[in-house]
Design an enzyme around this catalytic site. Structure first.
Site, mmCIF file in Angstrom:
data_model
loop_
_atom_site.group_PDB
_atom_site.id
_atom_site.type_symbol
_atom_site.label_atom_id
_atom_site.label_comp_id
_atom_site.label_asym_id
_atom_site.label_seq_id
_atom_site.Cartn_x
_atom_site.Cartn_y
_atom_site.Cartn_z
ATOM 1 N N GLY A 87 -1.631 -6.081 11.518
ATOM 2 C CA GLY A 87 -0.359 -5.200 11.430
ATOM 3 C C GLY A 87 -0.790 -4.417 10.057
ATOM 4 O O GLY A 87 -1.353 -4.656 9.295
ATOM 5 N N GLY A 89 -0.473 -3.714 6.647
ATOM 6 C CA GLY A 89 -0.169 -4.348 5.601
ATOM 7 C C GLY A 89 -0.185 -3.665 4.344
ATOM 8 O O GLY A 89 0.398 -4.035 3.324
ATOM 9 N N LYS A 110 -1.250 5.535 3.693
ATOM 10 C CA LYS A 110 -2.113 4.315 3.335
ATOM 11 C C LYS A 110 -2.242 4.039 2.048
ATOM 12 O O LYS A 110 -2.473 4.991 1.189
ATOM 13 C CB LYS A 110 -3.536 4.695 3.993
ATOM 14 C CG LYS A 110 -4.558 3.607 4.065
ATOM 15 C CD LYS A 110 -5.744 3.786 4.823
ATOM 16 C CE LYS A 110 -6.718 2.650 4.715
ATOM 17 N NZ LYS A 110 -7.899 3.015 5.515
ATOM 18 N N ASP A 122 -1.679 -6.635 -1.609
ATOM 19 C CA ASP A 122 -0.639 -6.092 -2.505
ATOM 20 C C ASP A 122 -0.055 -4.975 -2.000
ATOM 21 O O ASP A 122 0.779 -4.122 -2.392
ATOM 22 C CB ASP A 122 -1.045 -5.835 -4.058
ATOM 23 C CG ASP A 122 -2.494 -4.610 -3.729
ATOM 24 O OD1 ASP A 122 -2.928 -4.278 -2.779
ATOM 25 O OD2 ASP A 122 -3.126 -4.485 -4.727
ATOM 26 N N GLY A 123 -0.647 -4.386 -0.673
ATOM 27 C CA GLY A 123 -0.107 -3.390 0.001
ATOM 28 C C GLY A 123 -0.489 -1.878 -0.602
ATOM 29 O O GLY A 123 -0.111 -0.959 -0.081
ATOM 30 N N ARG A 180 -4.239 0.751 18.616
ATOM 31 C CA ARG A 180 -5.496 0.390 18.640
ATOM 32 C C ARG A 180 -5.772 -0.535 19.690
ATOM 33 O O ARG A 180 -4.902 -1.255 20.428
ATOM 34 C CB ARG A 180 -5.926 -0.590 17.390
ATOM 35 C CG ARG A 180 -5.415 0.344 16.091
ATOM 36 C CD ARG A 180 -4.864 -0.785 15.061
ATOM 37 N NE ARG A 180 -4.081 0.283 13.904
ATOM 38 C CZ ARG A 180 -4.702 0.374 12.782
ATOM 39 N NH1 ARG A 180 -5.933 -0.104 12.584
ATOM 40 N NH2 ARG A 180 -4.208 1.392 11.933
ATOM 41 N N ASP A 249 -9.115 -4.249 15.807
ATOM 42 C CA ASP A 249 -8.046 -3.438 15.167
ATOM 43 C C ASP A 249 -8.297 -2.007 14.603
ATOM 44 O O ASP A 249 -7.638 -1.230 14.246
ATOM 45 C CB ASP A 249 -7.469 -4.356 14.032
ATOM 46 C CG ASP A 249 -8.389 -5.052 13.154
ATOM 47 O OD1 ASP A 249 -9.405 -5.480 13.625
ATOM 48 O OD2 ASP A 249 -8.392 -4.459 11.954
ATOM 49 N N ASP A 259 -10.529 4.099 10.395
ATOM 50 C CA ASP A 259 -10.791 2.955 9.304
ATOM 51 C C ASP A 259 -11.804 3.180 8.519
ATOM 52 O O ASP A 259 -13.190 2.487 9.056
ATOM 53 C CB ASP A 259 -10.349 1.545 9.772
ATOM 54 C CG ASP A 259 -9.228 1.298 9.077
ATOM 55 O OD1 ASP A 259 -9.095 1.049 8.009
ATOM 56 O OD2 ASP A 259 -8.556 0.415 10.098
HETATM 57 P P1 AMP Z 1 -8.831 -2.949 7.041
HETATM 58 O O1 AMP Z 1 -10.127 -3.740 6.623
HETATM 59 O O2 AMP Z 1 -8.511 -1.988 6.187
HETATM 60 O O3 AMP Z 1 -9.143 -2.644 8.639
HETATM 61 O O4 AMP Z 1 -7.538 -4.085 6.954
HETATM 62 C C1 AMP Z 1 -7.596 -5.282 7.750
HETATM 63 C C2 AMP Z 1 -6.023 -5.907 7.491
HETATM 64 O O5 AMP Z 1 -6.008 -6.275 6.265
HETATM 65 C C3 AMP Z 1 -5.056 -4.801 8.080
HETATM 66 O O6 AMP Z 1 -4.114 -5.532 8.415
HETATM 67 C C4 AMP Z 1 -4.505 -4.230 6.749
HETATM 68 O O7 AMP Z 1 -3.328 -3.779 6.869
HETATM 69 C C5 AMP Z 1 -4.671 -5.487 5.773
HETATM 70 N N1 AMP Z 1 -4.813 -5.277 4.351
HETATM 71 C C6 AMP Z 1 -5.951 -4.381 3.845
HETATM 72 N N2 AMP Z 1 -5.833 -4.329 2.571
HETATM 73 C C7 AMP Z 1 -4.803 -4.870 2.244
HETATM 74 C C8 AMP Z 1 -4.017 -4.839 1.000
HETATM 75 N N3 AMP Z 1 -4.376 -4.423 -0.007
HETATM 76 N N4 AMP Z 1 -2.663 -5.348 0.782
HETATM 77 C C9 AMP Z 1 -2.300 -5.714 2.137
HETATM 78 N N5 AMP Z 1 -2.790 -5.595 3.480
HETATM 79 C C10 AMP Z 1 -4.168 -5.227 3.336
HETATM 80 MG MG MG Z 2 -8.164 -1.549 9.765
#
Ligand code: AMP
Ligand code: MG
Length: 482
Positions: A87, A89, A110, A122-123, A180, A249, A259
């Site tokens: 989801g 995040g 983002k 940490d979002g 996705r 995803d 991504d």
């Molecule tokens: P990604 O590697 O960008 O495809 O992210 C994979 C998953 O990790 C997704 O659900 C993102 O929302 C979550 N995610 C990546 N970085 C963070 C972060 N700093 N804080 C919270 N969720 C994250």
């Molecule tokens: Mg991703």
């Protein structure tokens, strides 16, 4: 004058199982770093009457535009082969903007703070990776490859802690949607056929309305997405793009490149090229991209099984037939793409050997992929003695013979080649240099790089420096995370 937002938020109207309604978490001291005025024009948005302070507030999520309905999307995904609930995040969709020609665009922030899907994260996002996504996604668009776009980057005025403390940033991402393969996986994993049906209808209405009334919508969408994903991966192979993290995803149903984490461009031709630090087994290496595309499409097919036919056996048979059409379709599209790169018209049985022999030569002699095609188009590039090689000269004789067939002329074949062979790609060392300087508040190399990459098929003044193969490659590493 208003900016011109025109929101129509259909995802927001879906039931709460598909998302969390949540706003971006405000940031301390937003500061606009980049804004994409050309993209704004395409979206019928006008920022010219708004000062940087207002735009910083807007693109940080501190002040939300009227008509937005913010949410984080639920999705799942196979990450390096392992199924996980994920989801948004660290992203929120602020809404769907409709342009004057009635195109629908997701507008997403983002790095906008924690959501229900943040797990231990940490979002937030750091400045470097958000600028990197901006550079590369916009370069992909200019290379005529379907992609999500980048509208703006703001610094948040807050630090994010990774290995070091870094400047926080938010990227505004624009996509035809953020749905996705993993979104289907999330819905399918709930095992409620009515939810899956509602979601399939939503996606078809939004992306593939021409199959709205078809006999077997689930089978048709599988076929369409398969075709579009093949086109996408063939495009990646054309320019030497390595996505780096082709988890399900990170595969868009609209078949846009999405991504931009550890992605990078290949310099010296080596099919096994991998840049991502965590991809130790080379699962997402350059040459594996078509194989993984098929693997991901198989996961998509699995989600659709209950809607393809009530008889599971029959549904599996029907879906398998489509999935198994992948290789033949891919090979045909790849061959045609490579024919274009070599300026070849028509079809000759020996084309495949001609193409593979060139690739093998590049691999064996460690020659730059992009520049070899520039050389074949008689474009001036860095003097490279490698093209005096006897094997290459022999290959060129065969190529010249083949060029003479099918009423080909130099004007015709060069014209064709120029439409598919970029003169510049984002060279890894140039991207790193631009990011390093931006980290020190010097944005000149970054804006110049973005400008050069806007016209990858055109000769430009001072392009030479941007065509030099990256000297970093053997040890170049990219990172997810971010
Ligand atoms: P990604 O590697 O960008 O495809 O992210 C994979 C998953 O990790 C997704 O659900 C993102 O929302 C979550 N995610 C990546 N970085 C963070 C972060 N700093 N804080 C919270 N969720 C994250
Ligand atoms: Mg991703």
């Amino acid at each position: 004058m208003t900016i011109g937002w025109c929101f129509d938020n259909t995802y927001h109207k879906l039931s709460k199982i598909f998302k969390e309604d949540i706003k971006p978490i405000p940031v301390k001291k937003p500061q606009l770093v980049l804004i994409n005025k050309k993209l704004a024009l395409d979206l019928d948005l006008n920022f010219s009457n708004h000062d940087d302070k207002t735009l910083s507030e807007l693109f940080s999520g501190n002040s939300l535009p009227e008509g937005s309905d913010c949410l984080a999307q639920a999705y799942a995904g196979h990450q390096f082969g392992h199924f996980t609930m994920l989801g948004d995040g660290r992203a929120v969709l602020i809404g769907e903007h409709i342009s004057k020609d009635n195109e629908r665009y997701d507008i997403q922030f983002k790095g906008s703070g924690k959501t229900a899907f943040s797990r231990n994260g940490d979002g937030r996002a750091a400045l470097g990776p958000m600028l990197r996504e901006y550079i590369i996604s916009e370069a992909m668009n200019s290379l005529k490859i379907p992609t999500t776009r980048s509208l703006a980057v703001v610094k948040t005025g807050e630090e994010v802690i990774r290995e070091n403390s870094l400047s926080g940033a938010i990227l505004t991402r624009v996509a035809s949607s953020h749905i996705r393969v993993g979104t289907f996986q999330y819905v399918a994993a709930r095992q409620k056929i009515d939810e899956l049906e509602i979601f399939l209808d939503y996606v078809i209405n939004r992306h593939f309305p021409n199959i709205k009334n078809s006999q077997n919508k689930a089978l048709d969408i599988l076929n369409i997405v398969l075709e579009k994903q093949i086109d996408l991966v063939v495009n990646w192979m054309r320019v030497g793009f390595i996505h780096g993290v082709m988890n399900t995803d990170n595969m868009s149903i609209a078949s846009e490149t999405i991504d931009y984490g550890p992605c990078a461009f290949m310099n010296v031709y080596d099919p096994k090229t991998v840049f991502s630090s965590i991809d130790q087994m080379g699962r997402y290496a350059y040459c594996n991209q078509p194989i993984i595309t098929k693997w991901n499409l198989s996961r998509f097919a699995e989600c659709l099984i209950p809607l393809i036919d009530k008889d599971q056996e029959k549904a599996i048979q029907l879906a398998t037939k489509i999935i198994n059409s992948f290789e033949k379709k891919y090979e045909e599209k790849w061959l045609n793409m490579m024919r274009d790169k070599l300026g070849l018209f028509g079809v000759d049985d020996k084309d495949k050997f001609l193409i593979l022999d060139l690739l093998t030569w590049m691999h064996q002699k460690k020659v730059d992929y992009t520049n070899t095609f520039c050389h074949l188009m008689n474009e001036k590039i860095q003097e490279d003695k490698k093209y005096e090689d006897k094997d290459f000269q022999n290959w060129k004789k065969r190529w010249n013979e083949r060029l003479k067939t099918n009423n080909n002329t130099p004007e015709k074949y060069i014209k064709l080649m120029k439409t598919v062979n970029p003169l510049v790609i984002p060279r890894n060392h140039k991207v790193e240099e631009a990011l390093k300087e931006a980290g020190k508040d010097n944005f000149k190399p970054l804006t110049r790089l973005i400008e050069i990459l806007e016209k990858p098929y055109d000769q430009q003044k001072d392009i030479f420096d941007y065509q030099i193969p990256s000297p970093l490659d053997e040890k170049y590493q990219t990172f997810c995370g971010t």
